[in-house]
Design a protein around this motif. Structure first.
Motif, mmCIF file in Angstrom:
data_model
loop_
_atom_site.group_PDB
_atom_site.id
_atom_site.type_symbol
_atom_site.label_atom_id
_atom_site.label_comp_id
_atom_site.label_asym_id
_atom_site.label_seq_id
_atom_site.Cartn_x
_atom_site.Cartn_y
_atom_site.Cartn_z
ATOM 1 N N SER A 11 1.151 -0.949 -0.168
ATOM 2 C CA SER A 11 0.417 -0.147 0.519
ATOM 3 C C SER A 11 0.724 1.116 0.361
ATOM 4 O O SER A 11 2.019 1.083 0.867
ATOM 5 N N THR A 78 -3.343 -5.226 2.753
ATOM 6 C CA THR A 78 -4.256 -5.013 2.460
ATOM 7 C C THR A 78 -3.326 -4.841 0.899
ATOM 8 O O THR A 78 -2.002 -4.110 0.744
ATOM 9 N N ASP A 80 -2.864 -2.432 -2.529
ATOM 10 C CA ASP A 80 -3.723 -1.034 -2.888
ATOM 11 C C ASP A 80 -4.392 -1.502 -4.630
ATOM 12 O O ASP A 80 -3.520 -2.350 -5.421
ATOM 13 N N ASP A 81 -4.105 -0.225 -5.507
ATOM 14 C CA ASP A 81 -5.166 -0.538 -6.391
ATOM 15 C C ASP A 81 -3.968 -0.031 -7.716
ATOM 16 O O ASP A 81 -3.804 -1.198 -8.315
ATOM 17 N N GLY A 83 -1.634 -2.925 -6.524
ATOM 18 C CA GLY A 83 -1.850 -4.234 -7.345
ATOM 19 C C GLY A 83 0.028 -5.334 -7.546
ATOM 20 O O GLY A 83 0.528 -5.789 -7.744
ATOM 21 N N PRO A 102 -5.652 -6.561 -6.130
ATOM 22 C CA PRO A 102 -5.638 -5.111 -5.190
ATOM 23 C C PRO A 102 -7.143 -5.877 -4.275
ATOM 24 O O PRO A 102 -7.802 -6.364 -4.358
#
Length: 151
Positions: A11, A78, A80-81, A83, A102
């Motif tokens: 992230s 996590t 994030d977008d 990936g 993600p």
């Protein structure tokens, strides 16, 4: 691994100061995780060493094999977008990220071959690490005991 620690970064958090997270990991005894899911993992080995990490990505929870490992850390992280999951240390980073969809993941970090006496300052300690990840959802939630700690 440098300075007895390695990082898992999935992230791109703004304002995260990894040295502060390292201090929290030392205070907590084994690892620390940021609000966005990035992690600092500690090892008893303090000097720079080449380190083998096996990475395994699954679509569901895996059968625990905790008895085969000296330490097992369970957490949620996590991706994030972007990936990407980066594995790095205090002085170096991975050349290529691991590409992961993600989302929120259960992460299990296992270590063995850890020598707590006699070779703490070795540059070739012989430890092995494994990272297993799978999507984190209510259907895969498992209860795990607290990990072993060292100081």
């Amino acid at each position: 691994m440098d300075y007895g620690q390695f990082y898992l970064v999935g992230s791109a958090e703004d304002g995260v100061d990894l040295p502060d997270v390292v201090d929290r990991a030392i205070d907590d005894g084994l690892y620390a995780i940021t609000a966005g899911g990035n992690m600092v993992v500690l090892s008893p080995h303090q000097y720079n060493s080449a380190m083998l990490i096996d990475f395994e990505l699954f679509d569901r929870a895996q059968h625990p094999d905790r008895d085969e490992w000296q330490v097992v850390i369970d957490a949620t992280t996590t991706i994030d977008d972007q990936g990407e999951l980066w594995i790095s240390s205090a002085t170096s980073s991975s050349h290529d990220p691991l590409l992961i969809a993600p989302g929120s993941y259960h992460i299990e970090i296992s270590g063995r071959g850890l020598r707590f006496e006699g070779q703490l300052h070795s540059t070739n300690p012989g430890d092995t690490w494994r990272i297993r990840m799978w999507p984190s959802d209510a259907n895969t939630a498992l209860q795990y005991p607290l990990p072993k700690r060292w100081r």
